[in-house]
Design a protein around this motif. Structure first.
Motif, mmCIF file in Angstrom:
data_model
loop_
_atom_site.group_PDB
_atom_site.id
_atom_site.type_symbol
_atom_site.label_atom_id
_atom_site.label_comp_id
_atom_site.label_asym_id
_atom_site.label_seq_id
_atom_site.Cartn_x
_atom_site.Cartn_y
_atom_site.Cartn_z
ATOM 1 N N SER A 27 -10.777 -18.789 19.223
ATOM 2 C CA SER A 27 -10.073 -18.063 20.266
ATOM 3 C C SER A 27 -9.262 -16.945 19.617
ATOM 4 C CB SER A 27 -9.158 -19.001 21.056
ATOM 5 O OG SER A 27 -8.663 -18.353 22.227
ATOM 6 N N SER A 28 -8.798 -16.021 20.433
ATOM 7 C CA SER A 28 -8.090 -14.852 19.914
ATOM 8 C C SER A 28 -6.580 -14.984 20.043
ATOM 9 C CB SER A 28 -8.537 -13.605 20.684
ATOM 10 O OG SER A 28 -7.695 -12.505 20.402
ATOM 11 N N VAL A 29 -5.865 -14.663 18.954
ATOM 12 C CA VAL A 29 -4.397 -14.699 19.004
ATOM 13 C C VAL A 29 -3.851 -13.532 19.820
ATOM 14 C CG1 VAL A 29 -4.247 -15.858 16.773
ATOM 15 C CG2 VAL A 29 -4.049 -13.363 16.887
ATOM 16 N N SER A 30 -4.693 -12.545 20.112
ATOM 17 C CA SER A 30 -4.237 -11.389 20.882
ATOM 18 C C SER A 30 -4.554 -11.533 22.371
ATOM 19 C CB SER A 30 -4.897 -10.115 20.361
ATOM 20 O OG SER A 30 -4.497 -9.856 19.046
ATOM 21 N N ASP A 31 -5.606 -12.219 22.694
ATOM 22 C CA ASP A 31 -5.992 -12.395 24.097
ATOM 23 C C ASP A 31 -5.212 -13.508 24.782
ATOM 24 O OD1 ASP A 31 -9.528 -11.734 23.479
ATOM 25 O OD2 ASP A 31 -7.811 -10.381 23.746
ATOM 26 N N ASN A 32 -4.584 -14.347 23.992
ATOM 27 C CA ASN A 32 -3.805 -15.465 24.519
ATOM 28 C C ASN A 32 -2.344 -15.340 24.105
ATOM 29 O OD1 ASN A 32 -6.688 -16.496 23.918
ATOM 30 N ND2 ASN A 32 -5.883 -17.975 25.355
ATOM 31 N N ALA A 33 -1.478 -15.908 24.891
ATOM 32 C CA ALA A 33 -0.097 -16.042 24.450
ATOM 33 C C ALA A 33 -0.061 -17.051 23.305
ATOM 34 C CB ALA A 33 0.787 -16.517 25.590
ATOM 35 N N SER A 52 3.504 -12.938 24.231
ATOM 36 C CA SER A 52 2.462 -12.887 25.245
ATOM 37 C C SER A 52 1.314 -12.009 24.755
ATOM 38 C CB SER A 52 3.023 -12.329 26.548
ATOM 39 O OG SER A 52 3.250 -10.943 26.425
ATOM 40 N N SER A 53 0.237 -11.989 25.512
ATOM 41 C CA SER A 53 -0.898 -11.153 25.115
ATOM 42 C C SER A 53 -0.544 -9.670 25.191
ATOM 43 C CB SER A 53 -2.109 -11.450 25.999
ATOM 44 O OG SER A 53 -1.837 -11.101 27.335
ATOM 45 N N THR A 54 0.485 -9.344 25.976
ATOM 46 C CA THR A 54 0.915 -7.951 26.082
ATOM 47 C C THR A 54 1.944 -7.576 25.021
ATOM 48 O OG1 THR A 54 2.646 -8.537 27.667
ATOM 49 C CG2 THR A 54 0.494 -7.933 28.567
ATOM 50 N N GLY A 55 2.364 -8.572 24.233
ATOM 51 C CA GLY A 55 3.291 -8.292 23.144
ATOM 52 C C GLY A 55 4.743 -8.606 23.433
ATOM 53 N N SER A 56 5.032 -9.095 24.608
ATOM 54 C CA SER A 56 6.407 -9.474 24.919
ATOM 55 C C SER A 56 6.797 -10.711 24.127
ATOM 56 C CB SER A 56 6.554 -9.764 26.419
ATOM 57 O OG SER A 56 6.301 -8.602 27.169
ATOM 58 N N THR A 57 7.972 -10.662 23.527
ATOM 59 C CA THR A 57 8.430 -11.763 22.686
ATOM 60 C C THR A 57 9.659 -12.443 23.285
ATOM 61 O OG1 THR A 57 9.757 -10.263 21.345
ATOM 62 C CG2 THR A 57 7.525 -10.737 20.578
ATOM 63 N N TYR A 98 -1.657 -20.752 23.781
ATOM 64 C CA TYR A 98 -1.627 -21.047 25.205
ATOM 65 C C TYR A 98 -2.963 -20.682 25.858
ATOM 66 C CZ TYR A 98 3.495 -21.403 24.872
ATOM 67 O OH TYR A 98 4.773 -21.767 24.557
ATOM 68 N N GLY A 99 -3.338 -21.433 26.862
ATOM 69 C CA GLY A 99 -4.557 -21.122 27.599
ATOM 70 C C GLY A 99 -4.304 -20.082 28.671
ATOM 71 N N SER A 100 -3.451 -19.114 28.360
ATOM 72 C CA SER A 100 -3.026 -18.112 29.332
ATOM 73 C C SER A 100 -2.550 -16.872 28.579
ATOM 74 C CB SER A 100 -1.878 -18.686 30.180
ATOM 75 O OG SER A 100 -1.253 -17.685 30.954
ATOM 76 N N ILE A 101 -2.464 -15.752 29.286
ATOM 77 C CA ILE A 101 -1.940 -14.547 28.654
ATOM 78 C C ILE A 101 -0.414 -14.589 28.551
ATOM 79 C CG2 ILE A 101 -3.902 -13.154 29.398
ATOM 80 C CD1 ILE A 101 -2.149 -12.018 31.623
ATOM 81 N N TYR A 102 0.200 -15.517 29.280
ATOM 82 C CA TYR A 102 1.641 -15.718 29.213
ATOM 83 C C TYR A 102 1.938 -17.099 28.636
ATOM 84 C CZ TYR A 102 1.773 -11.680 32.297
ATOM 85 O OH TYR A 102 1.613 -10.432 32.824
ATOM 86 N N PRO A 103 3.104 -17.230 27.977
ATOM 87 C CA PRO A 103 3.436 -18.521 27.350
ATOM 88 C C PRO A 103 3.869 -19.569 28.364
ATOM 89 C CG PRO A 103 5.213 -16.967 27.003
ATOM 90 C CD PRO A 103 4.104 -16.187 27.644
#
Length: 121
Positions: A27-33, A52-57, A98-103
């Motif tokens: 899986s991708s560390v960038s596509d998932n949170a 998050s996948s968008t880079g929010s920390t 995470y199985g999501s783009i958000y944590p």
């Protein structure tokens, strides 16, 4: 099959630094949170930082300003830069995908087996 392998833990003196790595496969560390958690002896596992996948920390208050979460898409690796380490940072550190783009915790989350960080003089 998703696998997460942490590394970079060890013994460090108070005030020192360490960088933890979490290499992901399947899986991708960038596509998932992604997130870092830790568990100290006798305590429950707690959140350290998420991205998050968008880079929010997001950081736990106890590490904000000292720790930095980041990722390298090309290496499919998550990092945790830890500076100004304190004895209370001693714990096993776990990587979470995470199985999501958000944590947001869910049934499709994966965990690594952890790496031990010991802060002591």
């Amino acid at each position: 099959q998703v696998q997460l392998v942490e590394s970079g833990g060890g013994l460090v003196q108070p005030g020192g630094s360490l960088r933890l790595s979490c290499v992901a496969s399947g899986s991708s560390v960038s596509d998932n949170a992604m997130g870092w958690f830790r568990q100290a002896p006798g305590k429950e596992r707690e959140l350290v930082a998420t991205i998050s996948s968008t880079g929010s920390t997001n950081y736990a208050g106890s590490v904000r300003g000292r720790f930095t979460i980041s990722r390298d898409k090309a290496k499919n690796t998550l990092y945790l830069q830890m500076n100004s380490l304190k004895p209370e940072d001693t714990a096993v550190y776990y990587c979470r995908l995470y199985g999501s783009i958000y944590p947001i915790p869910g049934a499709k989350d994966y965990w690594g087996k952890g790496t031990l960080v010991t802060v002591s003089s």
